[in-house]
Scaffold this active site. Structure first.
Site, mmCIF file in Angstrom:
data_model
loop_
_atom_site.group_PDB
_atom_site.id
_atom_site.type_symbol
_atom_site.label_atom_id
_atom_site.label_comp_id
_atom_site.label_asym_id
_atom_site.label_seq_id
_atom_site.Cartn_x
_atom_site.Cartn_y
_atom_site.Cartn_z
ATOM 1 N N ASP A 3 -9.417 -3.270 -6.134
ATOM 2 C CA ASP A 3 -8.629 -2.366 -5.292
ATOM 3 C C ASP A 3 -8.682 -0.967 -5.903
ATOM 4 O O ASP A 3 -8.616 -0.807 -7.124
ATOM 5 C CB ASP A 3 -7.185 -2.880 -5.239
ATOM 6 N N HIS A 57 -8.509 -4.239 -1.464
ATOM 7 C CA HIS A 57 -7.267 -3.753 -0.866
ATOM 8 C C HIS A 57 -6.985 -4.483 0.444
ATOM 9 O O HIS A 57 -7.824 -4.516 1.346
ATOM 10 C CB HIS A 57 -7.362 -2.249 -0.610
ATOM 11 N N SER A 95 0.844 -1.198 0.000
ATOM 12 C CA SER A 95 0.000 0.000 0.000
ATOM 13 C C SER A 95 0.885 1.256 0.000
ATOM 14 O O SER A 95 1.688 1.435 -0.909
ATOM 15 C CB SER A 95 -0.958 -0.052 1.188
#
Length: 304
Positions: A241, A271, A143
């Site tokens: 995502d 995600h 991320s």
């Protein structure tokens, strides 16, 4: 997750309480994989940055990973990642250094880039004492940590002090325009990290409203014009995502810049799915692809 509704968006008002939330999900540390804490110096009189050194073995010459944790540039702690990193270090027979970089908005992108670079430089200069091979250093991040790893690869290329062999970018946060001036369809980014959170995270990180033409490009990997000469990359992301389009586009630009790229897009994955639903078939397949990419970069046999 669908029954409970989407997670709350992050904002300045919710940030303080949200920062303590992740501690409950930190895995226990493994008793047989050593962990130590050291501090790397920063230039300009800034406070030293804390590093977690996982699976050091003095006298060896094993591959090494410089890790940056996730959290939208505003959340997370390297300390919470140690259990995950111990398991990975054991599986790859490598040493991992994880950086407790400063978070936004208290520290903007310039400061956290320096934190991560200080960690990389410490790893490179102390390779022998911790049993690392300085020619086999990979960057790994999830991320926002993937965004940091991308920025770190660019910084290392530009400064020419530390050779980086590989970058593994796991659903990386790369482009401030996503969710600000480029809106995805509503089913993309509905779980895990949404457009309002993305706008808040980028503004905190950059000190500037995201999406516009005056955004400081040095803090946004997707805005860096020259991607030539970067290390080979693995980019993995879920098909729903929020970051799926920007990650595919970044991989495309790397390929056109002559950088070898393995791009994995997992249909139906949101995600953080590989952490939240780690026992599912798609998460296991994704994790195997990531680990095998690191194995190839390190010259190790593949896991079938």
């Amino acid at each position: 997750m669908m029954e409970n509704g989407p997670p709350p968006s992050y904002s300045a008002e919710s940030l303080k309480s949200a920062r303590d939330f992740g501690a409950a999900f930190a895995p226990p540390r493994l008793p047989d994989i050593p962990v130590s804490e050291v501090f790397a110096p920063l230039p300009g009189g800034e406070p030293d940055v804390k590093l977690f050194v996982v699976n050091a073995k003095p006298g060896a010459a094993r591959p090494a990973i410089l890790h940056s944790h996730g959290g939208g540039y505003i959340l997370g702690k390297a300390a919470w990642e140690v259990g995950h990193l111990q398991a990975l270090a054991r599986d790859l027979d490598c040493v991992i250094v994880s950086v407790e970089y400063r978070l936004a908005p208290e520290t903007r992108y310039q400061g956290s880039i320096e934190d991560n670079y200080a960690g990389l430089l410490w790893l490179y200069k102390n390779a022998e004492p911790i049993g690392a091979d300085p020619t086999r250093i990979a960057l790994l991040g999830e991320s926002a940590g993937g965004g940091h790893s991308a920025l770190l690869a660019i910084t290392a290329r530009d400064r020419g002090e530390v050779p980086v062999a590989f970058q593994a970018l796991v659903y990386p946060m790369l482009d401030d325009r996503t969710g600000s001036t480029r809106m995805p369809p509503p089913f993309i980014g509905a779980f895990g990290w949404d457009a309002p959170s993305n706008r808040f995270g980028w503004e905190a990180f950059l000190g500037h409203p995201p999406g516009g033409g005056s955004v400081p490009a040095g803090g946004v990997p997707a805005r860096i014009e020259n991607l030539t000469g970067l290390p080979p990359a693995f980019i993995g992301v879920g098909g729903i995502d929020l970051f799926v389009s920007e990650d595919i586009e970044y991989g495309h630009r790397l390929i056109e810049s002559g950088v070898p790229v393995e791009l994995v897009v997992v249909p139906g994955a949101f995600h953080g799915f590989d952490r939240i639903a780690a026992d599912t078939t798609i998460a296991k397949r994704f994790t195997k692809a990531k680990v095998n990419a690191l194995r190839r970069a390190f010259g190790q046999p593949q896991e079938i």
